[in-house]
Design an enzyme around this catalytic site. Structure first.
Site: not given
Length: 397
Positions: A140, A151, A238, A285
């Site tokens: 990650e 973080a 949008r 996580d």
């Protein structure tokens, strides 16, 4: 607890197998594998087995697979020690997790390299049954977008760099299985194509990509979304953003943290209505403070305060979770009204399919690894078997 030499017979239990649900079933386990299961009335030859009788209202489900976890019980993958990985492997069966990807985070190259080297060496050793199995590494960062750092420490974020990745993959002994990255960054699409060609999951996360940029990334090979909603361009009428693409594109499997904090329960339900059980992967996580008490902890060199269910940096940014995967499963049922079969898909089947190991794990089926979780009448984890060996029993650990 080390009784994995004697074959095991689980008896008188509800079984959620790949094909069907059995009300009063049995499972035979020999040499880490499920060799047979069926209705109890068809059970023959039980004398050579260690028989484990289980209340008939309890349920046998496949072990949960956590593809995004940093730490637990005082240990973190970035500690880069064998001991830290041992603690994780020993603690996680208590929440029903039988295998996982050791997840790194954005740090200096030297720190990341130590962690990769450590996991590669750990996986090289014989990982014994009776503990959760490390299936590989989830890298990650650091190839993320600083605008969506969360973080991940800003000073270490860099653009996707194939030379660096190749060096790291070699260092890890080819164990990096999933990379969270921002494909809109310079070099991003090139990296995605390389990952796809080499059988590594390219995941969009910590990304500010527009809807069109995500579509381009899917064409290049992105098929996974890291912690949906958190640290990504959200849904706008949008500009559908990363979230809109996750909702609309079936190619993307979306991780989600169902602690009720990272994503509000109603948004979890909206996601479930959009993606269904085939499109979602439950993750924790979680960081090292999981299973520990309130207080101050380290995450990637940053101070994290844990209070109740929440883990935050000093500025209030969420810093990973202290969620247990077994609780993620219960929360998913509560938030969406889905069935246990649906949630098994999200916690076991889908991660195994993404990792291309569904022939070995992810369901209760003949010939697969005996990664089995027994849930009690409240769907709490009562027992966990990791490759055929009892790794956790409620009240005994």
């Amino acid at each position: 607890m080390n009784s994995h030499h004697k074959p095991i017979l689980l008896k008188g239990i509800q079984i959620y197998s790949e094909e069907l649900k059995l009300e009063n079933g049995y499972i035979k386990v020999i040499d880490q594998k499920i060799i047979e299961f069926g209705p109890v009335e068809e059970l023959k030859q039980e004398d050579q087995f260690k028989i484990i009788e289980i209340p008939s209202c309890y349920k046998a489900v496949p072990g949960f697979i956590d593809v995004h976890i940093h730490g637990v019980n005082g240990a973190d993958v970035m500690d880069a020690t064998q001991e830290a990985l041992d603690i994780m492997a020993e603690t996680l069966p208590g929440e029903g997790t039988t295998s996982f990807l050791a997840t790194t985070m954005t740090q200096g190259s030297a720190e990341i390299e130590k962690a990769l080297d450590n996991v590669g060496n750990y996986m090289d050793r014989q990982q014994e049954p009776g503990k959760a199995e490390i299936l590989g590494i989830h890298l990650e960062g650091p190839f993320v977008n600083a605008k969506r750092a969360g973080a991940q420490p800003l000073e270490y974020i860099v653009d996707p760099n194939l030379d660096v990745f190749k060096k790291w993959q070699t260092l890890s002994k080819e164990t990096i299985k999933l990379v969270t990255m921002a494909p809109e960054q310079p070099g991003g699409l090139e990296m995605v194509r390389y990952l796809k060609e080499n059988g590594v999951i390219a995941s969009i996360g910590h990304s500010n990509a527009t809807y069109d940029e995500v579509n381009e990334a899917i064409e290049a090979g992105v098929n996974h979304v890291t912690h949906l909603f958190n640290q990504m361009r959200g849904l706008h009428h949008r500009e559908p953003g990363v979230v809109g693409a996750a909702f609309l594109r079936d190619e993307l499997k979306a991780e989600i943290i169902t602690d009720g904090i990272h994503v509000r329960p109603e948004m979890v339900k909206l996601t479930y209505n959009q993606k269904g059980s085939k499109g979602i992967i439950l993750i924790t996580d979680s960081m090292r403070a999981k299973c520990l008490k309130n207080g101050h902890y380290d995450l990637g060199g940053q101070d994290v305060t844990v209070q109740g269910e929440k883990a935050c940096l000093s500025d209030g940014t969420l810093a990973g979770s202290i969620l247990k995967l077994g609780n993620a499963v219960k929360n998913m049922l509560a938030y969406t009204g889905c069935s246990l079969e649906d949630v098994i898909e999200m916690a076991s089947v889908n991660p195994a399919k993404q990792l291309n190991i569904f022939d070995q794990k992810g369901s209760i089926a003949k010939g697969k690894d005996a990664d089995i979780v027994i849930l009690d009448e409240n769907l709490d984890v009562f027992m966990t078997f990791c490759r055929g060996t009892l790794a956790y029993k409620k009240g005994e650990n």
